[in-house]
Structures are given as structure tokens and as C-alpha cells.
Design a protein around this motif. Structure first.
Motif, PDB file in Angstrom:
ATOM      1  N   UNK A 159      15.054  15.615  68.107  1.00 37.85           N
ATOM      2  CA  UNK A 159      16.128  14.759  68.596  1.00 37.85           C
ATOM      3  C   UNK A 159      16.284  13.563  67.676  1.00 37.85           C
ATOM      4  N   UNK A 160      17.506  13.052  67.601  1.00 40.07           N
ATOM      5  CA  UNK A 160      17.773  11.882  66.770  1.00 40.07           C
ATOM      6  C   UNK A 160      16.881  10.723  67.196  1.00 40.07           C
ATOM      7  N   UNK A 161      16.314  10.049  66.238  1.00 41.03           N
ATOM      8  CA  UNK A 161      15.436   8.920  66.504  1.00 41.03           C
ATOM      9  C   UNK A 161      13.962   9.258  66.434  1.00 41.03           C
ATOM     10  N   UNK A 162      13.635  10.566  66.428  1.00 36.80           N
ATOM     11  CA  UNK A 162      12.234  10.972  66.398  1.00 36.80           C
ATOM     12  C   UNK A 162      11.779  11.442  65.022  1.00 36.80           C
ATOM     13  N   UNK A 163      12.663  11.361  64.020  1.00 36.71           N
ATOM     14  CA  UNK A 163      12.340  11.919  62.702  1.00 36.71           C
ATOM     15  C   UNK A 163      11.081  11.316  62.095  1.00 36.71           C
ATOM     16  N   UNK A 208       2.612  19.657  67.584  1.00 40.08           N
ATOM     17  CA  UNK A 208       3.692  18.675  67.508  1.00 40.08           C
ATOM     18  C   UNK A 208       4.164  18.271  68.903  1.00 40.08           C
ATOM     19  N   UNK A 209       4.131  16.999  69.157  1.00 38.30           N
ATOM     20  CA  UNK A 209       4.572  16.480  70.453  1.00 38.30           C
ATOM     21  C   UNK A 209       6.054  16.140  70.451  1.00 38.30           C
ATOM     22  N   UNK A 210       6.630  15.981  69.263  1.00 35.06           N
ATOM     23  CA  UNK A 210       7.971  15.426  69.167  1.00 35.06           C
ATOM     24  C   UNK A 210       9.009  16.396  68.603  1.00 35.06           C
ATOM     25  N   UNK A 211       8.585  17.501  68.005  1.00 36.37           N
ATOM     26  CA  UNK A 211       9.521  18.457  67.405  1.00 36.37           C
ATOM     27  C   UNK A 211      10.159  19.337  68.469  1.00 36.37           C
ATOM     28  N   UNK A 212      11.384  19.788  68.183  1.00 37.36           N
ATOM     29  CA  UNK A 212      12.072  20.731  69.072  1.00 37.36           C
ATOM     30  C   UNK A 212      11.813  22.170  68.653  1.00 37.36           C
ATOM     31  N   UNK A 213      11.899  22.432  67.341  1.00 39.86           N
ATOM     32  CA  UNK A 213      11.689  23.788  66.829  1.00 39.86           C
ATOM     33  C   UNK A 213      11.005  23.715  65.467  1.00 39.86           C
ATOM     34  N   UNK A 214      10.256  24.768  65.141  1.00 37.43           N
ATOM     35  CA  UNK A 214       9.645  24.912  63.823  1.00 37.43           C
ATOM     36  C   UNK A 214      10.275  26.152  63.175  1.00 37.43           C
ATOM     37  N   UNK A 236       6.735  16.006  52.968  1.00 33.36           N
ATOM     38  CA  UNK A 236       7.727  16.051  54.045  1.00 33.36           C
ATOM     39  C   UNK A 236       8.926  15.153  53.737  1.00 33.36           C
ATOM     40  N   UNK A 237      10.101  15.688  53.922  1.00 30.42           N
ATOM     41  CA  UNK A 237      11.348  14.973  53.648  1.00 30.42           C
ATOM     42  C   UNK A 237      12.138  14.862  54.940  1.00 30.42           C
ATOM     43  N   UNK A 238      12.578  13.648  55.254  1.00 27.62           N
ATOM     44  CA  UNK A 238      13.282  13.404  56.508  1.00 27.62           C
ATOM     45  C   UNK A 238      14.790  13.419  56.306  1.00 27.62           C
ATOM     46  N   UNK A 239      15.492  14.083  57.199  1.00 28.28           N
ATOM     47  CA  UNK A 239      16.953  14.078  57.271  1.00 28.28           C
ATOM     48  C   UNK A 239      17.307  13.894  58.742  1.00 28.28           C
ATOM     49  N   UNK A 240      18.548  13.549  59.061  1.00 26.71           N
ATOM     50  CA  UNK A 240      18.904  13.380  60.477  1.00 26.71           C
ATOM     51  C   UNK A 240      18.580  14.620  61.301  1.00 26.71           C
ATOM     52  N   UNK A 241      17.681  14.448  62.272  1.00 27.48           N
ATOM     53  CA  UNK A 241      17.340  15.536  63.174  1.00 27.48           C
ATOM     54  C   UNK A 241      16.425  16.595  62.595  1.00 27.48           C
ATOM     55  N   UNK A 263       3.579  13.291  62.020  1.00 30.04           N
ATOM     56  CA  UNK A 263       2.816  14.439  62.509  1.00 30.04           C
ATOM     57  C   UNK A 263       2.609  15.479  61.410  1.00 30.04           C
ATOM     58  N   UNK A 264       3.670  15.824  60.709  1.00 32.19           N
ATOM     59  CA  UNK A 264       3.594  16.875  59.689  1.00 32.19           C
ATOM     60  C   UNK A 264       2.626  16.470  58.574  1.00 32.19           C
ATOM     61  N   UNK A 265       2.649  15.217  58.200  1.00 31.45           N
ATOM     62  CA  UNK A 265       1.721  14.744  57.172  1.00 31.45           C
ATOM     63  C   UNK A 265       0.281  14.881  57.640  1.00 31.45           C
TER      64      UNK A 265
END
Length: 760
Positions: free
Chosen positions: A30-34, A73-79, A49-54, A40-42
Motif C-alpha cells: 500500500x502507498x506509504x509503506x514502501x 514480511x509484515x507490510x507487503x501485499x504480494x511477492x 532494493x529499489x523503491x517505487x510507488x507501491x 524488511x527486504x534489506x
């Protein structure tokens, strides 16, 4: 701690990845959790890891980090496992590029699949996500049919393989969804309150509010409006170092031919060991309250499903009863949002109640306050240290966090104390018998004597709203009320025998005396002309007021009475919203309502309901014909920390409502207007004519041991004598008249009704 059911059910891999190229994975969120996902990924070992919107993209040489992300992952929606990237200006390009992938390496022809497509700023030929998904589906089916003569089925509800197509402009990415269902579906939630949080968002709120692994057992995590308990469950998973993926039954990769089952089982076993290790260490208290008993029951089921029944305590409790169970802790909450006007008003003042309770009682605590109404955040009256932009679905929200120490702004109630001192000291400073500089000497002397008598009385009894003058001298025909630091003046309509010029002169003299004697700033003085009302005019908005109000029209001011707080309006209506002569009546109702159900008829702004709730009523029902006053009544309850399913409001004609109601009440308060005439609803009420029917209907709803209190301000009222034969009736007018209304004539009359079988 948990019932782990995710091992041993996977489809065993039939092929091995034979390429040496690194994997490319994407975690959507979700937006804001990037940033949280990137962190987490690190920590899980993801490279670059590279961040983009969402989304967060990373590289890896094995499946391990993707499995860990699915599990931890506590914050991801999908992998997602990215299969290919290409330019796709048209749907035909999608078919062409998808055909290049060897789909037999990923799943068999007897495995169902589905495709979800997201289009962002795509061109005119790529403007329909369903058609784009259809072209990918065609490429896959055609390939299987050519090679095997059979085709896999499409199952959009429970597919074995999920594919994800993302097209931004003309750049397309096709990925395999390793997570299957969204990772926010942990598997523990069976019931939810209104506007439930996704588990991933709840985990972010808890984490950003300060919840961490291994918190001190001397602290507490507390949610006073816990709803379905999602926040507390996610907080407990963090504290216990529990992998949220352990609660899930299935993942998308379990039907993928590239799945490494041995690696997955090893990671699951390690996660279980970590959880067991922390289960043996002392935990902080984790407590949730909610006002709705049905929501509390649902929350308890969710907690049991999560395997946390011995870690989280849930109780039914109103916000008004909130106190810190430990010296330090984290108060984290997601209060109601409020969609309709009445709800938004109630939510706004609920925020004020949360802020006041936090400032008064929670020194040494941290606060995490999640809101979809950030414009109301200032209502809490605290200084925010951090503001996080988050989204709950499409709703733009904020998580506001702060810590409160004894030295924090707003950590004490000195402001309230100052109000009481100003009320006490100002009038007594002028204790001389007369002041030649003041006009209307008789009026000035009477007002001064009243103040010298009433202000000490008010201070002794902690009363901050009271009457100090009520036409004591006929020539100065005004009523003067003190509301905290504000003064409310009403001029009664002069008799026809008094010339209007003379009445205006006397009124202006009285105002001059009031301003000087009470030393009240112009901004805190409100002046009205009271005229004889017709019908329900006293409840109608006034077109103007006498005297300048400096744009104060429509503003609500907060005042205190009997340990409660009320919203009053000094400008728009003849009455402020709090009848001061009913102060003792309300206190009586609070005593009677303890442990009983309470019904408030002709409720006006619900002040009696607030007293009943504070007094311990198990539930309340508030009935009034006016929507705007019910909105104020709900706001008053929220301001005092009361609300939820046990406090109901009905916009209805009270007589008709009584005829249809089938409930019973232990205490009923009936305070009708003298006369009302609703043009829009064709309802006419006359208290003298209609009170027998009204009271008989109300007594039908009174429990066998209940009490009904009936009050009227009609000075010529006569109670129907037949009622005294049907019921046990006792007039209690004298015990309900406050000190500041003694000697004012029959400002109101009041009776107490019981059924005959309970005669004392």
C-alpha cells in the motif's frame, strides 16, 4: 503458539531452474509503506532494493529472500517473481511476448491459473485491463494446446497459479505471484468491526507507533477502541517475533514447478523456533477495549484463531472509563471514521475526548493515533512528533505519533483550574456596597450581592455554569448566566406598558454594569433578546443576535458540569443547549441510572443521557424529533467518551415512538416542551393536553422496579389527577431546584413515577 499448517502440502518441484541469471523479485504494498518494505527486504538479504510507488524491487541469486518475504514480511501485499519485461504498445504485443515464455517450466496443464492486470497511463490501444489479461491468457492456452493438445483452466477465484501484468505507458512486466492471496490475509480474522484495517496496514501502524520485538514486560500495548483487534494481534506478532506467514494455509508458489520445497520447509522450521524462543520470555501486557459487546466477541475469536488467547486481553469498556494499567506503554488506536454528518461531528469530539484522557492520565506513554480525518487531529490538543502519510484502501490517512511526559504541553489541566479562579475572583474584587461610576445603581448592587453569594457557592460545589441574575428587579428584565469564562445575557420582552425607548435604555445600562462588574471581555459576552415563543421557535435558529458577536455565530464552546462536558452555542438559538435549572435533575438521573437501561424522551442535546451514561447506565436510548439536536447529543456523548451500539439515537416523534417500542427501561426521563408544532411533519404537541397519554405510554415501557422522572417548564401546568391513582407519583420539584434558581418561582416542576407494586 500457532497452529502451523503450511508445511508438507506443496506440489513438489519437477524441474530446476537452469539459468545462472539472478532472480528479480517485486514486493507490492500500500502507498506509504514502501520504506518499511524496503527495510524488511534489506534485513531479509535482498540485494539492491529499489523503491517505487507501491513496490520494492530487488535481486537475489536464489529463492530464499522471496520465501522469507512471503513468510516474514509484515507490510507487503504480494511477492512477485518477474518473468519478463518488454514494450507493449498494443494487446497483440502482449500475446507475442507472453508466447516466448516456456510456461511448461512453471506449471502443468492440469493446474488452473488467473491473470490480474494493472494499467497506468497506457496508450489508446491498451485501455482495458480485462482485454489485456485475455491476450496473455490466449498466449498461455495456445502454447499448452500446441504442445500437449490440452489446455489449463482459468479460475479467477482460487487459481493454482496467479500471474501479474503491470503496464505503465508502454512498458510491461509479467510476473508470477508467489504469495497467492494477498499477504494481508493472515488467516486469523473471521469477524471485523466497521471499516476494518488490513493486517499489513495494522502492522505498520503498530510498528511506527513504537511496538518492537522483546518489549519490556513492565509496559503495556493498549487499544481503547480495538474493534476486531487487528492492531493488537499484529502488535503481538511483532512482540513475539512471530512470522505472520506462519498463520496462512497456502501460498501461490506451492503450485509452481520451480518451488524448492526443502528450502521452504527449512525456513518455516527456523521461524517456528524463533517464535517458540520468544514465547518463553516475559511479554508486555496487551489489552484492548471496545464499547460494542458484539465487536468484543468477534475480536476474541480472532485472537484465538491467531493463537494469542493467552497474550491479549479484550474487554467491553467505554473510552470514558480508560486508565493506564502500567506506568509506561504505547496507546495505539484506529478510532471510527464517521461517514455521515452526525457521525463526523461525533468523531470530532471523540478525538477531543481521546486527547483529554491521554493528557490527563497517560504521562510516560507513547501515542499512535491513526485517522482518516486528519483535519480533526488538532482536536486532540497534543503536539505531534511525527506524521506518517498512509492509506486505508482509497482513504488518505495519517498516523500521528507522540510521547507524553509530565513536562509535555497539555500534560496537565492548569487551563481548567484557571477558568475556575477567574470566575471566583473577578466579582469579589468589587465588594464595595455601591459604585457611583456605575449606572443603574440598584441593578448593580443586586448583581454584586448575587455574585458575592453565588460565586463562593459555585466554587465550593465545583459548579462552573450557573445563573447569577433572573429579572430580580422588574425594571431590569434580564437573565444572566455564567458558562465557565463566558457570560450569556438574555433580555426578556418588556411589557407593553413600558415604552420601547425606555426598555432599550435600561437594557443598555444593564449591559454596561455587567461588562464592568464582571470584567468580561467583549468576545466572551453574548447578548440575546428573548421574546415570547410560538410553537417550537425556541429550537429554531435565530436570524441575528443583539450586540456584535465578531463572527462567533455557529461556534460550539465546551463547558463542564457534574464531571461531564457539554457543547453549548451562545449565538444561534435562544437556548444554549444546556438547561441550567435541570442541573440537579440530571444528577438525580445519574444516580438512578446506575446499572439500569435509560430512555431520554424529548432529549434536546442529550445532556441527561450523558449524565446517565456517566452514572453507570448499561445502555441508553435518546429520542428527539430534531436531527440537529440529535447530532449535538451524539457529539456530547462522544465528548465524554461514550458511544457505540449500547447508546442509540432515534429521530422520531416521541408519542409515535413510544407506541411502536417494545423494549423496557429501568429509568425514563420525560422533559417535553410546553408546546411544539412541526410544520414539516404535521405534529402538534401540547404538554397540558397530551401529558396523560404521553406518561401512560412511557410507563408501559418502564420496568416493574423502574423510575420515571417527568419535568415541565410550563408554569401553569396541572398534573392529571387520574395519573396519581394509576401510579405511585411524588412531586420532587423542591429537591430538583438548584441554589441559583431558588426563589425564581416555578422555573420548572418535577415528578417521580413508579409502578404500584413498588410503592415505598
Amino acid at each position: 503458539m500457532h497452529a502451523h499448517g503450511i508445511t508438507g502440502r506443496s506440489v513438489r518441484s519437477k524441474r530446476r531452474r537452469n539459468t545462472k541469471e539472478p532472480y528479480c523479485f517485486v514486493a507490492t504494498c500500500a502507498a506509504g509503506l514502501e520504506n518499511l518494505v524496503q527495510e524488511e527486504i534489506s534485513l531479509l538479504g535482498g540485494l539492491e532494493p529499489v523503491t517505487a510507488p507501491g513496490a520494492v524491487t530487488w535481486q537475489a541469486n536464489s529463492l530464499k529472500t522471496a520465501y522469507l518475504a512471503c513468510l516474514w514480511s509484515r507490510f507487503s501485499s504480494r511477492i512477485l517473481l518477474r518473468l519478463t519485461q518488454f514494450e507493449a504498445p498494443t494487446p497483440d504485443e502482449l500475446y507475442k511476448e507472453a508466447s516466448k515464455i516456456d510456461w511448461g517450466r512453471h506449471f502443468n496443464g492440469d493446474t488452473s491459473f488467473a491473470i490480474s492486470t494493472t494499467l497506468v497511463n497506457s496508450g489508446p490501444e491498451m485501455n482495458h485491463s480485462h482485454y489485456a489479461s485475455l491476450r496473455i491468457k490466449d498466449a498461455i492456452v495456445d502454447q499448452f494446446r500446441r504442445r500437449t493438445g490440452e489446455r489449463p483452466d482459468v479460475d479467477v477465484r482460487t487459481p493454482g497459479i496467479r500471474l501479474n501484468l503491470h503496464v505503465e505507458g508502454t512498458a510491461a512486466a509479467l510476473s508470477l505471484d508467489l504469495s497467492g492471496e494477498s499477504l494481508h490475509r493472515r488467516g486469523y480474522r473471521t469477524g471485523a468491526g466497521e471499516a476494518p484495517l488490513k493486517e499489513t496496514l495494522a502492522a505498520a501502524i503498530a510498528y511506527l507507533s513504537g511496538v518492537r520485538v522483546g518489549m519490556s514486560p513492565d509496559t503495556c500495548i493498549l487499544d481503547p477502541m480495538c474493534g476486531s483487534a487487528t492492531l493488537l494481534i499484529e502488535a503481538a506478532l511483532i512482540v513475539g517475533d512471530s512470522a505472520p506467514g506462519l498463520l496462512r494455509d497456502t501460498f501461490g508458489f506451492q503450485h509452481w514447478l520451480g518451488h524448492n520445497e526443502k528450502m521452504w520447509e527449512t525456513l518455516v522450521e527456523a521461524a517456528v523456533q524463533r517464535e517458540d524462543q520468544h514465547a518463553e520470555t516475559p511479554w508486555p501486557m496487551i489489552i484492548g477495549y471496545d464499547a460494542d459487546p458484539h465487536v468484543v466477541a468477534a475480536a476474541r475469536k480472532n485472537i484465538i484463531n491467531a493463537g494469542l488467547g493467552d497474550r491479549i486481553t479484550i474487554k467491553q469498556r467505554q473510552l470514558a472509563r480508560l486508565h493506564p494499567p502500567t506506568a509506561e506503554g504505547i496507546l495505539v488506536t484506529n478510532p471510527p471514521y464517521g461517514e455521515r454528518l452526525s457521525e463526523k461531528e461525533a468523531v470530532k469530539y471523540l478525538y477531543r475526548a481521546v486527547g483529554r484522557i491521554f493528557r490527563q492520565h497517560f504521562s510516560g506513554w507513547q501515542l499512535g493515533f491513526f485517522t482518516a480525518n486528519p483535519d480533526f487531529a488538532d482536536m486532540l490538543g497534543v503536539s505531534w512528533q511525527e506524521r506518517h502519510r498512509l492509506y486505508n484502501g482509497p482513504l488518505k490517512c495519517r498516523l500521528l505519533t507522540t510521547a507524553l511526559t509530565a513536562a509535555s504541553p497539555g500534560a496537565s489541566e492548569e487551563f481548567d483550574k484557571g477558568i475556575r479562579l477567574s470566575l471566583q475572583e473577578t466579582p469579589q474584587a468589587n465588594d464595595q456596597e455601591s459604585d457611583p461610576a456605575l449606572p443603574a445603581e440598584d441593578f448593580a448592587n443586586r448583581l454584586r450581592k448575587n455574585c458575592q453569594r453565588l460565586f463562593p457557592w459555585a466554587e465550593e460545589h465545583n459548579i462552573t455554569c450557573f445563573r447569577i441574575y433572573d429579572a430580580d428587579i422588574p425594571e431590569y428584565n434580564v437573565a444572566i448566566d455564567v458558562y465557565e469564562q463566558w457570560v450569556h445575557v438574555q433580555e426578556y420582552e418588556p411589557p407593553a406598558t413600558v415604552p420601547s425607548e425606555k426598555a432599550e435604555e435600561r437594557f443598555n445600562q444593564a449591559l454596561q454594569v455587567i461588562r464592568q462588574l464582571l470584567d468580561v471581555p467583549h468576545s466572551q459576552l453574548f447578548v440575546k433578546k428573548r421574546r415570547k415563543q410560538r410553537g417550537n421557535e425556541q429550537y429554531q435558529k435565530r436570524p441575528d443576535t443583539t450586540g456584535k458577536t465578531d463572527g462567533k455565530t455557529g461556534k460550539l464552546y465546551e463547558v463542564r458540569e457534574g464531571g461531564n462536558r457539554f457543547l453549548v452555542n451562545f449565538t444561534d438559538y435562544l437556548d444554549t443547549g444546556l438547561f441550567l435549572d435541570h442541573r440537579k435533575t440530571r444528577a438525580l438521573l445519574a444516580e438512578l441510572a446506575d446499572g439500569r437501561t435509560f430512555l431520554n424522551l424529548f432529549a434536546y442535546t442529550g445532556s441527561a443521557t450523558v449524565y446517565a451514561a456517566k452514572g453507570g447506565a448499561v445502555s441508553t436510548q435518546t429520542v428527539d424529533l430534531s436531527e440537529k439536536y440529535l447530532v449535538r447529543a451524539q457529539a456530547n456523548l462522544s465528548l465524554n467518551g461514550f458511544g457505540g451500539a449500547l447508546h442509540q439515537f432515534s429521530e422520531a416523534d416521541c408519542l409515535q415512538w413510544l407506541k411502536s417500542c417494545r423494549d423496557q427501561y429501568g429509568v425514563i426521563f420525560v422533559d417535553p416542551p410546553t408546546f411544539s408544532n412541526s410544520r414539516h411533519k404535521n405534529i402538534v404537541f401540547d404538554v397540558q393536553k397530551d401529558h396523560p397519554e404521553l406518561l401512560r405510554l412511557a410507563m408501559n415501557l418502564l420496568t416493574h422496579d423502574g423510575v420515571l422522572v417527568f419535568s415541565t417548564n410550563y408554569r401553569k401546568f396541572e398534573l392529571d389527577t387520574e395519573l396519581e391513582e394509576e401510579f405511585v407519583v411524588r412531586e420532587i420539584t423542591n429537591q430538583t431546584l438548584p441554589e441559583d434558581f431558588q426563589g425564581k418561582g416555578n422555573i420548572h416542576r418535577c415528578w417521580r413515577f413508579r409502578h404500584h407494586n413498588d410503592e415505598e
